[in-house]
Scaffold this motif. Structure first.
Motif, PDB file in Angstrom:
ATOM      1  N   HIS B 149      22.514  42.651  38.102  1.00  0.00           N
ATOM      2  CA  HIS B 149      21.260  43.366  38.553  1.00  0.00           C
ATOM      3  C   HIS B 149      20.994  42.873  39.933  1.00  0.00           C
ATOM      4  O   HIS B 149      20.189  43.525  40.670  1.00  0.00           O
ATOM      5  N   SER B 340      11.344  31.337  38.615  1.00  0.00           N
ATOM      6  CA  SER B 340      12.047  32.217  38.175  1.00  0.00           C
ATOM      7  C   SER B 340      12.964  31.718  36.844  1.00  0.00           C
ATOM      8  O   SER B 340      13.543  30.644  37.454  1.00  0.00           O
ATOM      9  N   ASP B 346      24.204  36.376  32.511  1.00  0.00           N
ATOM     10  CA  ASP B 346      24.341  38.032  32.765  1.00  0.00           C
ATOM     11  C   ASP B 346      24.478  38.159  33.725  1.00  0.00           C
ATOM     12  O   ASP B 346      24.821  39.807  34.398  1.00  0.00           O
ATOM     13  N   SER B 377      20.792  36.936  39.039  1.00  0.00           N
ATOM     14  CA  SER B 377      19.258  37.417  38.833  1.00  0.00           C
ATOM     15  C   SER B 377      20.222  38.126  37.307  1.00  0.00           C
ATOM     16  O   SER B 377      20.947  39.069  37.408  1.00  0.00           O
ATOM     17  N   PRO B 379      17.772  41.218  33.202  1.00  0.00           N
ATOM     18  CA  PRO B 379      18.144  42.311  33.599  1.00  0.00           C
ATOM     19  C   PRO B 379      16.548  42.215  33.564  1.00  0.00           C
ATOM     20  O   PRO B 379      15.919  43.018  33.609  1.00  0.00           O
ATOM     21  N   THR B 380      15.734  40.878  34.169  1.00  0.00           N
ATOM     22  CA  THR B 380      14.425  41.564  33.949  1.00  0.00           C
ATOM     23  C   THR B 380      13.264  40.843  35.388  1.00  0.00           C
ATOM     24  O   THR B 380      13.950  39.779  36.164  1.00  0.00           O
ATOM     25  N   PRO B 381      12.256  41.391  35.808  1.00  0.00           N
ATOM     26  CA  PRO B 381      11.727  40.890  36.517  1.00  0.00           C
ATOM     27  C   PRO B 381      11.602  39.581  37.701  1.00  0.00           C
ATOM     28  O   PRO B 381      12.117  38.941  38.145  1.00  0.00           O
ATOM     29  N   GLU B 382      11.284  38.499  36.049  1.00  0.00           N
ATOM     30  CA  GLU B 382      11.156  36.661  36.423  1.00  0.00           C
ATOM     31  C   GLU B 382      12.125  36.549  36.240  1.00  0.00           C
ATOM     32  O   GLU B 382      12.628  35.320  36.640  1.00  0.00           O
ATOM     33  N   SER B 383      13.746  37.204  36.172  1.00  0.00           N
ATOM     34  CA  SER B 383      14.815  35.785  36.149  1.00  0.00           C
ATOM     35  C   SER B 383      16.397  36.716  37.294  1.00  0.00           C
ATOM     36  O   SER B 383      16.935  36.314  37.844  1.00  0.00           O
TER      37      SER B 383
END
Lengths: 444, 444
Positions: B149, B340, B346, B377, B379-383
């Motif tokens: 990601h 974050s 992940d 990072s 898969p989501t923006p906040e991660s």
């Protein structure tokens, strides 16, 4: 802040170690390089020594003989540090004035007519009977890319339309290397294995490296470091350098081509690197400075990379020779054959610029850290410091005198590197051979 | 060859150190992470300790109390190594069975009802009264790039048409980093200075970094190494890992963009890196394994990067939180604000794959070496584990609760990282905070 010429550089000096006075020796009394050694095959601990002619002055034995007792406190501090452990780090941590005092003492002790000759004769070990270890614990190893001829030649292979990237003439390009796999001359290592992607395939394959290459480099052993967050000013940079060595930065070109984007070389470079047994000090090299210039058409260095001293002779005139001895040559007793002859003075960036750049952002260097120059290729084809260049990217084989051909390094090949400074009226000083031999890959 | 669950993982275990039994502690008796500490501001030598609740068990004091005397030869060997010097390298050089024996002894000694309680109470030091040093002498530091990601997000910024390079899904991309500038939580460092090239200019400029960023990573401390030329089989890889830490790999994005071609990041990364005070062992993390899979549409790993154990749970479920406390927040007594929340599971490549890849070409790892995962990072923006991603390449500022905004890190900002594993029915185990504060650049 630059080391001045002094009585240790006097061309008329001769040593009571007769072999030091022979023309062609790497180790006349004007050199006095440092290394770490022990008697071959012995269980002795490794210890510091200084090369003189075909001998090594065992510094611990010399110290214990009392020969250093008359030289005062600074020399005492230096010889205590040099003999404190099994590497040169404690000596490297001292300052350039202290190194200089020790050099003067060594020069005095080893000169013809020294009253200490009989005392020191028993502290000599023949180089032929010695084996070496790394001269320092290398905390971090950084490799640069200082030869514009090499960068252009390699760039042409990877990017024919755009060989030299826009940052090259502004930034002394460097990257961090692997310290654990650095060894001293005599290293034997297995051909690396890894992933490569043949040009004819969409997917990678796994197996032994097929494009094994050497890189002819000069290594820079750091002396006193800097605190994190501080920078070393270019005017002070050389006084933080303990000395230079030769460095063979072995490279797996096929592994490199597949892995290096976007973060740089990794497994292609970390399986082995080989350095010379001897570190030649900056003070010993002082008489062999060379002019450093920047073409008017090129960007001039930023202020942190420029100085009057740099302009007055910031380069070193050190000739660099690469030789190959194949297994067949070794078995036939054939001498190694020269592959190239280059010169350190042809580098685009100098030693002081590398130190200033490395620290400008606040990175701390430590005594014993090693900086590599990157492959030193000169402006002519015969001065190229790697097979990748000599064979035009692996397209043209090299014919050897015994009828063999080489494109890249084959199992059993020994690559030998030599470096020396010499000038009219000055003695030759050298680094000793860097030899390393490639063994077959491990079975898979 | 994988560590089994055993009595040290029993959720019912409680410690006589009461704070270890509080919900939300990073350090219950099931964790037992190692660090190096001394009493704050004292001239004591640094020494090994184990975190338990809000205390540290001083291993040297515990050993001297005689508490380890009944555990047999293997534990004796382990505790001698753990207390031999001022870092954990001697303990790291031992094998996984020995580490496991020491863990069982520690678990036994610190349990409710231990007959050694009164003997060991005087060997406890409150964490609030301790300061830390690096837990190991880090011989070499390697940073990987294991989050697909992150690689995709960064790739989009640099190469919109071609974000993920063709090698990414085949090669665990890594590069060598700088070990000298790694420090433990609490590090304060000057904003780096260097060359950058503004997009509007043809030539670079010199000055303080304007795009200073953090990277949320997991660090891997190596245990027993391998001989040069050998490879560590993926089936054995985890038994060569001493444990994991958290790692903030500070990055100067503007320096990086100008310098990184063609050999990778250099000054952009070597000015500072910060790790957690505690190393959580692989054995402690064993109950928190996570499934590792490879999409059928993706290339499957080459044989040297694949194993049945990897497929059966080669990842670790560790939550990773990044928080920011600006100078204004600190002065107002405002708690750090979360930026974050991601998870180590992940990552595209696992710890065992990194070890197998690093050594496959023959590179030797040494006990105490540090591997970084690269920015983690999800898969989501906040991660997303860096500001470069959270601000879409510096284009969208982040609004903080106190009205401040951030695109990149400003002087006086403290970045805090936390990591913990927790699952239904299992206790939470964590790494302790990694905090580091950015000071103004040196005056130029």
């Amino acid at each position: 802040m630059r080391i001045s010429l002094n009585e240790t550089h006097d061309v008329a000096l001769r040593s009571w170690v007769a072999s030091a006075n022979l023309a062609g020796s790497d180790f006349p009394i004007q050199n006095l390089p440092y290394g770490v050694f022990r008697c071959k095959g012995s269980g002795e601990s490794f210890r510091a020594g200084v090369a003189i002619g075909d001998q090594i002055l065992d510094l611990r034995a010399a110290f214990e003989s009392g020969a250093f007792s008359g030289f005062g406190e600074v020399v005492h501090q230096a010889i205590v540090a040099a003999t404190a452990g099994s590497n040169l780090n404690p000596l490297m941590e001292l300052d350039a004035a202290t190194w200089s005092a020790l050099r003067l003492a060594l020069s005095t002790l080893l000169r013809d007519g020294s009253v200490h000759q009989s005392q020191l004769e028993s502290a000599l070990v023949p180089q032929a009977e010695a084996e070496h270890a790394l001269p320092a614990q290398i905390g971090d190893y950084t490799d640069f890319y200082t030869s514009i001829h090499h960068a252009t030649a390699i760039g042409k292979l990877f990017r024919p339309d755009n060989p030299l990237l826009p940052n090259y003439k502004w930034v002394p390009i460097g990257y961090h290397g692997r310290s654990s796999s650095i060894a001293v001359s005599g290293q034997q290592f297995r051909r690396p294995v890894g992933q490569t992607k043949p040009p004819t395939s969409d997917t990678p394959v796994f197996g032994p490296c097929k494009r094994l290459d050497y890189e002819m480099e000069v290594g820079v052993f750091m002396g006193q470091g800097n605190a994190i967050g501080d920078a070393i000013d270019i005017g002070q940079a050389e006084s933080h350098v303990f000395g230079l060595c030769l460095l063979n930065d072995w490279s797996a070109r096929d592994v490199q081509a597949w892995e290096y984007q976007p973060l740089g070389p990794f497994l292609a470079k970390n399986f082995a690197s080989t350095i010379s047994p001897w570190i030649v000090t900056i003070e010993a090299l002082a008489p062999y400075r060379a002019t450093w210039t920047r073409d008017a058409a090129d960007p001039q260095p930023m202020a942190y990379l420029d100085s009057a001293e740099l302009r007055a002779g910031g380069a070193f005139d050190v000739q660099l020779e690469v030789l190959l001895q194949t297994k067949a040559m070794r078995e036939a007793g054939t001498a190694p054959q020269r592959l190239s002859l280059g010169n350190f003075k042809d580098a685009y960036w100098t030693v002081s610029q590398l130190v200033a750049h490395h620290t400008v952002g606040g990175c701390n260097l430590r005594a014993g850290d090693l900086l590599g120059s990157g492959t030193l290729s000169g402006p002519t084809p015969e001065s190229a410091g790697s097979l990748l260049e000599l064979t035009a990217g692996g397209k043209q084989s090299i014919s050897l005198a015994n009828g063999e051909k080489r494109i890249f390094i084959e199992d059993g090949d020994t690559v030998i590197m030599r470096g020396w400074a010499e000038r009219d009226g000055l003695p030759r000083i050298g680094f000793g051979d860097v030899a390393a031999t490639v063994l077959p890959a491990r079975s898979l």
